[in-house]
Write a protein that holds these residues in place. Structure first.
Motif, PDB file in Angstrom:
ATOM      1  N   UNK A 257      48.267  27.081  46.248  1.00  0.00           N
ATOM      2  CA  UNK A 257      47.803  28.467  46.270  1.00  0.00           C
ATOM      3  C   UNK A 257      46.647  28.660  45.284  1.00  0.00           C
ATOM      4  N   UNK A 258      45.709  29.539  45.688  1.00  0.00           N
ATOM      5  CA  UNK A 258      44.558  29.861  44.839  1.00  0.00           C
ATOM      6  C   UNK A 258      44.486  31.376  44.686  1.00  0.00           C
ATOM      7  N   UNK A 259      44.237  31.803  43.472  1.00  0.00           N
ATOM      8  CA  UNK A 259      44.076  33.239  43.230  1.00  0.00           C
ATOM      9  C   UNK A 259      42.607  33.599  43.369  1.00  0.00           C
ATOM     10  N   UNK A 260      42.390  34.761  43.974  1.00  0.00           N
ATOM     11  CA  UNK A 260      41.044  35.315  44.085  1.00  0.00           C
ATOM     12  C   UNK A 260      41.030  36.680  43.412  1.00  0.00           C
ATOM     13  N   UNK A 261      39.922  36.997  42.763  1.00  0.00           N
ATOM     14  CA  UNK A 261      39.830  38.251  42.029  1.00  0.00           C
ATOM     15  C   UNK A 261      38.658  39.060  42.573  1.00  0.00           C
ATOM     16  N   UNK A 262      38.848  40.342  42.662  1.00  0.00           N
ATOM     17  CA  UNK A 262      37.827  41.246  43.191  1.00  0.00           C
ATOM     18  C   UNK A 262      36.629  41.287  42.254  1.00  0.00           C
ATOM     19  N   UNK A 263      35.442  41.200  42.870  1.00  0.00           N
ATOM     20  CA  UNK A 263      34.211  41.201  42.088  1.00  0.00           C
ATOM     21  C   UNK A 263      33.990  42.572  41.425  1.00  0.00           C
ATOM     22  N   UNK A 264      34.313  43.651  42.109  1.00  0.00           N
ATOM     23  CA  UNK A 264      34.140  44.981  41.523  1.00  0.00           C
ATOM     24  C   UNK A 264      35.122  45.198  40.370  1.00  0.00           C
ATOM     25  N   UNK A 265      36.362  44.732  40.531  1.00  0.00           N
ATOM     26  CA  UNK A 265      37.352  44.843  39.461  1.00  0.00           C
ATOM     27  C   UNK A 265      36.909  44.030  38.247  1.00  0.00           C
ATOM     28  N   UNK A 266      36.364  42.856  38.504  1.00  0.00           N
ATOM     29  CA  UNK A 266      35.880  41.999  37.430  1.00  0.00           C
ATOM     30  C   UNK A 266      34.741  42.687  36.675  1.00  0.00           C
ATOM     31  N   UNK A 267      33.861  43.337  37.418  1.00  0.00           N
ATOM     32  CA  UNK A 267      32.751  44.041  36.782  1.00  0.00           C
ATOM     33  C   UNK A 267      33.262  45.216  35.942  1.00  0.00           C
ATOM     34  N   UNK A 268      34.347  45.845  36.378  1.00  0.00           N
ATOM     35  CA  UNK A 268      34.932  46.945  35.595  1.00  0.00           C
ATOM     36  C   UNK A 268      35.539  46.420  34.292  1.00  0.00           C
ATOM     37  N   UNK A 269      36.194  45.279  34.361  1.00  0.00           N
ATOM     38  CA  UNK A 269      36.862  44.721  33.194  1.00  0.00           C
ATOM     39  C   UNK A 269      35.874  44.114  32.206  1.00  0.00           C
ATOM     40  N   UNK A 270      34.847  43.440  32.715  1.00  0.00           N
ATOM     41  CA  UNK A 270      33.864  42.778  31.856  1.00  0.00           C
ATOM     42  C   UNK A 270      32.467  43.188  32.290  1.00  0.00           C
TER      43      UNK A 270
END
Length: 166
Positions: free
Chosen positions: A46-59
């Motif tokens: 299994x591989x986790x994927x993270x939302x690009x918009x969420x990532x931009x909000x966090x960092x």
């Protein structure tokens, strides 16, 4: 739900926000049950994927972190502040000069009062000396002291009287 094209792998997300993969894994673990994180099956597991918009909000990227520069409202300029400072310094010097003048006046008054006090004390001493002199004149003359004849001295004892007494 967001499309798959806006999701990044942990490695891609770490490179994009210039963070370590471990930091991104911690973020994924914290928000694993949200719609910002997806679990995708890959041939090796299994591989986790993270939302690009969420990532931009966090960092946020450095461009997003720049502070907004607000032009100051028509406040005092440096020249105005320097002028006010010069005026304040001049006022302080004037007040110090007045204080020194008042100190001189106070010293002169203190000296004058002390001189008056000393003069009054001298007058009182002279007055008391005069009164003392008048009182001494009123006293009767002391009687002359009578001189008594000296007491007779006992005769000297001889050697035998001193040794054996009587």
């Amino acid at each position: 739900m967001e499309s798959a094209s806006t999701f990044l792998t942990i490695k891609q997300a770490a490179q994009q926000v210039n963070k370590s993969e471990q930091t991104i894994r911690r973020l994924v673990k914290q928000y694993a049950k949200t719609s910002h994180i997806q679990l995708e099956q890959a041939p090796k597991g299994n591989t986790y994927l993270i939302s690009q918009t969420f990532l931009a909000q966090q960092y946020p990227t450095p461009a997003e972190q720049l502070p907004i520069i607000i032009e100051p409202e028509s406040g005092p300029t440096i020249e105005n502040l320097q002028q006010q400072l010069a005026e304040r310094d001049q006022t302080i010097q004037q007040l110090q000069h007045r204080l020194l003048e008042q100190n001189d006046v106070l010293n002169a008054l203190t000296s004058q009062v002390n001189s008056q006090r000393i003069g009054r004390i001298e007058e009182l001493l002279l007055s008391q000396n005069e009164q003392l002199g008048e009182l001494q004149k009123r006293l009767p003359e002391p009687p002359e002291v009578l001189q008594l004849p000296p007491a007779p001295t006992p005769p000297k004892k001889g050697l035998w009287q001193r040794l054996f007494g009587s």
